[in-house]
Design a protein around this motif. Structure first.
Motif, short mmCIF file in Angstrom:
data_model
loop_
_atom_site.label_atom_id
_atom_site.label_comp_id
_atom_site.label_asym_id
_atom_site.label_seq_id
_atom_site.Cartn_x
_atom_site.Cartn_y
_atom_site.Cartn_z
N LEU A 149 1.52 5.39 27.88
CA LEU A 149 0.65 5.02 26.76
C LEU A 149 0.31 3.53 26.72
O LEU A 149 -0.66 3.13 26.10
CB LEU A 149 1.31 5.41 25.44
CG LEU A 149 1.61 6.90 25.24
CD1 LEU A 149 2.54 7.10 24.05
CD2 LEU A 149 0.32 7.66 25.05
N VAL A 150 1.10 2.70 27.34
CA VAL A 150 1.01 1.23 27.39
C VAL A 150 1.32 0.60 26.03
O VAL A 150 2.27 -0.14 25.91
CB VAL A 150 -0.35 0.74 27.95
CG1 VAL A 150 -0.36 -0.78 28.03
CG2 VAL A 150 -0.64 1.35 29.31
N VAL A 151 0.54 0.88 25.02
CA VAL A 151 0.78 0.38 23.66
C VAL A 151 0.73 1.59 22.74
O VAL A 151 -0.23 2.36 22.80
CB VAL A 151 -0.28 -0.66 23.23
CG1 VAL A 151 -0.07 -1.08 21.80
CG2 VAL A 151 -0.26 -1.87 24.15
N ALA A 152 1.77 1.76 21.91
CA ALA A 152 1.83 2.99 21.12
C ALA A 152 2.61 2.80 19.82
O ALA A 152 3.48 1.94 19.73
CB ALA A 152 2.48 4.10 21.93
N THR A 153 2.29 3.64 18.85
CA THR A 153 3.03 3.67 17.60
C THR A 153 4.29 4.50 17.80
O THR A 153 4.42 5.25 18.78
CB THR A 153 2.20 4.30 16.47
OG1 THR A 153 1.94 5.67 16.81
CG2 THR A 153 0.90 3.56 16.22
N GLU A 154 5.20 4.39 16.84
CA GLU A 154 6.42 5.18 16.88
C GLU A 154 6.09 6.68 16.95
O GLU A 154 6.69 7.43 17.72
CB GLU A 154 7.24 4.88 15.63
CG GLU A 154 8.45 5.75 15.42
CD GLU A 154 8.95 5.64 14.00
OE1 GLU A 154 9.16 6.68 13.37
OE2 GLU A 154 9.12 4.50 13.50
N LYS A 155 5.11 7.10 16.18
CA LYS A 155 4.71 8.51 16.15
C LYS A 155 4.18 8.97 17.50
O LYS A 155 4.50 10.07 17.97
CB LYS A 155 3.67 8.73 15.05
CG LYS A 155 3.33 10.16 14.79
CD LYS A 155 2.41 10.29 13.58
CE LYS A 155 2.15 11.75 13.27
NZ LYS A 155 1.34 11.91 12.06
N ASP A 179 4.81 -5.22 17.64
CA ASP A 179 3.84 -6.04 16.94
C ASP A 179 3.79 -5.58 15.49
O ASP A 179 3.38 -4.45 15.20
CB ASP A 179 2.46 -5.89 17.58
CG ASP A 179 1.41 -6.72 16.87
OD1 ASP A 179 1.67 -7.90 16.58
OD2 ASP A 179 0.33 -6.17 16.59
N LYS A 180 4.25 -6.45 14.58
CA LYS A 180 4.33 -6.08 13.16
C LYS A 180 2.96 -5.80 12.56
O LYS A 180 2.83 -4.93 11.70
CB LYS A 180 5.02 -7.20 12.36
CG LYS A 180 6.48 -7.33 12.66
CD LYS A 180 7.11 -8.44 11.84
CE LYS A 180 8.56 -8.61 12.19
NZ LYS A 180 9.19 -9.69 11.43
N LYS A 181 1.95 -6.51 13.02
CA LYS A 181 0.62 -6.35 12.45
C LYS A 181 0.03 -4.97 12.78
O LYS A 181 -0.44 -4.26 11.90
CB LYS A 181 -0.30 -7.45 12.96
CG LYS A 181 -1.66 -7.45 12.30
CD LYS A 181 -2.49 -8.64 12.75
CE LYS A 181 -3.84 -8.64 12.06
NZ LYS A 181 -4.67 -9.75 12.50
#
Length: 77
Positions: A28-34, A63-65
């Motif tokens: 996914l490279v960059v992903a949310t927890e879900k 990344d918090k944002k």
């Protein structure tokens, strides 16, 4: 040190769970927890435990944002 919500236990993450999360993040490279939970096939608690371990080992950044995770680049010196 960042701890995600729902840290239910202090047990270390299982090796096979770590492998699944790392594979999911590399796909996914960059992903949310879900997204990581869905891609890895783990439960939310298992995913959170693994992400906490990987962040503590400085292998994953959050990344918090955007509330997204990604694998940190490993420099080969």
């Amino acid at each position: 040190m960042i701890f995600l919500k729902h840290s239910f236990n202090s047990l270390p993450a299982k090796a096979e769970h770590i492998e699944k999360v790392i594979f999911a993040l590399s796909t996914l490279v960059v992903a949310t927890e879900k997204q990581i939970t869905k891609e890895s096939g783990l439960t939310k608690t298992q995913t959170i435990c693994v992400l906490n371990d990987l962040m503590n080992k400085d292998l994953v950044q959050f990344d918090k944002k955007s509330k997204k995770f990604n694998l940190k680049k490993v420099s080969q010196n």
